[in-house]
Design a protein around this motif. Structure first.
Motif, PDB file in Angstrom:
ATOM      1  N   GLY A  41       0.804  -1.211   0.000  1.00  0.00           N
ATOM      2  CA  GLY A  41       0.000   0.000   0.000  1.00  0.00           C
ATOM      3  C   GLY A  41       0.841   1.266   0.000  1.00  0.00           C
ATOM      4  N   PRO A  42       0.183   2.417   0.012  1.00  0.00           N
ATOM      5  CA  PRO A  42       0.891   3.698  -0.021  1.00  0.00           C
ATOM      6  C   PRO A  42       1.692   3.991   1.240  1.00  0.00           C
ATOM      7  N   PHE A  43       1.416   3.262   2.325  1.00  0.00           N
ATOM      8  CA  PHE A  43       2.144   3.491   3.567  1.00  0.00           C
ATOM      9  C   PHE A  43       3.312   2.523   3.756  1.00  0.00           C
ATOM     10  N   ALA A  44       3.694   1.804   2.722  1.00  0.00           N
ATOM     11  CA  ALA A  44       4.794   0.852   2.835  1.00  0.00           C
ATOM     12  C   ALA A  44       6.040   1.534   3.388  1.00  0.00           C
ATOM     13  N   ARG A  45       6.622   0.947   4.426  1.00  0.00           N
ATOM     14  CA  ARG A  45       7.838   1.440   5.085  1.00  0.00           C
ATOM     15  C   ARG A  45       7.696   2.886   5.571  1.00  0.00           C
ATOM     16  N   SER A  46       6.500   3.281   5.884  1.00  0.00           N
ATOM     17  CA  SER A  46       6.290   4.629   6.419  1.00  0.00           C
ATOM     18  C   SER A  46       6.593   4.664   7.915  1.00  0.00           C
ATOM     19  N   VAL A  47       7.044   5.821   8.355  1.00  0.00           N
ATOM     20  CA  VAL A  47       7.176   6.113   9.783  1.00  0.00           C
ATOM     21  C   VAL A  47       6.333   7.352  10.053  1.00  0.00           C
ATOM     22  N   ILE A  48       5.333   7.218  10.903  1.00  0.00           N
ATOM     23  CA  ILE A  48       4.392   8.303  11.186  1.00  0.00           C
ATOM     24  C   ILE A  48       4.548   8.756  12.631  1.00  0.00           C
ATOM     25  N   PHE A  49       4.650  10.066  12.820  1.00  0.00           N
ATOM     26  CA  PHE A  49       4.646  10.637  14.158  1.00  0.00           C
ATOM     27  C   PHE A  49       3.220  11.028  14.496  1.00  0.00           C
ATOM     28  N   LEU A  50       2.685  10.451  15.574  1.00  0.00           N
ATOM     29  CA  LEU A  50       1.313  10.751  15.974  1.00  0.00           C
ATOM     30  C   LEU A  50       1.258  12.065  16.735  1.00  0.00           C
ATOM     31  N   CYS A  51       0.599  13.047  16.149  1.00  0.00           N
ATOM     32  CA  CYS A  51       0.473  14.366  16.764  1.00  0.00           C
ATOM     33  C   CYS A  51      -0.710  14.439  17.714  1.00  0.00           C
ATOM     34  N   ALA A  52      -1.707  13.614  17.496  1.00  0.00           N
ATOM     35  CA  ALA A  52      -2.892  13.599  18.349  1.00  0.00           C
ATOM     36  C   ALA A  52      -3.524  12.221  18.287  1.00  0.00           C
ATOM     37  N   ALA A  59      -7.276   9.721  15.373  1.00  0.00           N
ATOM     38  CA  ALA A  59      -5.872  10.114  15.494  1.00  0.00           C
ATOM     39  C   ALA A  59      -5.458  10.900  14.269  1.00  0.00           C
ATOM     40  N   MET A  60      -4.362  11.645  14.414  1.00  0.00           N
ATOM     41  CA  MET A  60      -3.808  12.438  13.324  1.00  0.00           C
ATOM     42  C   MET A  60      -2.291  12.416  13.458  1.00  0.00           C
ATOM     43  N   GLY A  61      -1.591  12.229  12.342  1.00  0.00           N
ATOM     44  CA  GLY A  61      -0.142  12.193  12.384  1.00  0.00           C
ATOM     45  C   GLY A  61       0.488  12.600  11.071  1.00  0.00           C
ATOM     46  N   LEU A  62       1.831  12.666  11.072  1.00  0.00           N
ATOM     47  CA  LEU A  62       2.592  13.087   9.903  1.00  0.00           C
ATOM     48  C   LEU A  62       3.612  12.016   9.549  1.00  0.00           C
TER      49      LEU A  62
END
Length: 209
Positions: A41-52, A59-62
């Motif tokens: 998927g589009p999030f393959a090997r993604s690292v997301i920082f959860l802001c809320a 939840a919301m993150g970058l």
């Protein structure tokens, strides 16, 4: 093309922010590391920082490991009418996620705050106003920062389902090196190392940590 703020930061994230219970603690301020279950998927090997994050409420993150080469920082500043261009100081520009990709968020260290700033934890703040970019362009602003276009978000219970039942994300502790450091292609492995996981040993059936 790059409006600031996208709404107020509080409006974007307040519905995801609440006092966590002991049984279901908030993951705000943590990383989500994509597991092999997301390899296609589009999030393959993604690292997301959860802001809320409010357990059960969204939840919301970058995404912090998808560096953008185009548009460049100069292009964004020029479209926002922020001088000087080129800026006296540069920060990384990331593809923050698939939601509102033309809208910008600045994730930065908490030594700077202003209108539209939302503290994430003791050391990290999210700002969705032009003021922080104006200071950065002028050579000042927070000690560490990145500009993200777009964000990732989850509706009620969606993130919990993806972590617990779909084995999609591995929670991990955040660090300045992963949030603001270079070497974006290495951050996925660095985040896994923070929870003592070797990517070579992971399978699509890996559970959550």
């Amino acid at each position: 093309m790059f409006p600031f703020p996208p709404r107020s930061t509080a409006e974007t994230a307040a519905s995801c922010t609440a006092v966590p219970s002991e049984a279901s603690p908030s993951l705000a301020g943590s990383l989500l590391v994509a597991s092999p279950a997301l390899a296609e998927g589009p999030f393959a090997r993604s690292v997301i920082f959860l802001c809320a994050h409010s357990p059960g409420r969204g939840a919301m993150g970058l995404v912090v490991n998808r560096r953008l080469s185009q548009p460049g920082l100069d292009d964004v500043l020029a479209q926002l009418g922020i001088d000087p261009v080129p800026p006296r100081r540069r920060i990384d520009l990331c593809a923050g996620g698939p939601v509102d990709e033309a809208r910008g968020f600045v994730l930065h260290s908490s030594d700077w705050t202003g209108a539209g700033s939302l503290p994430v934890d003791d050391g990290t703040t999210l700002t969705a106003s032009q003021d922080v970019l104006k200071d950065i362009a002028d050579g000042a602003g927070p000690r560490r920062a990145l500009l993200a276009l777009g964000h990732a978000s989850w509706q009620d219970d969606q993130l919990e389902d993806e972590i617990i039942h779909r084995n999609a994300w591995l929670p991990a502790p955040a660090s300045d090196a992963i949030l603001f450091g270079g070497g974006h292609s290495l951050k996925w492995r660095q985040a896994l190392a923070a929870i003592n996981l070797d990517p070579m040993q992971l399978t699509a059936a890996t559970g959550h940590a």
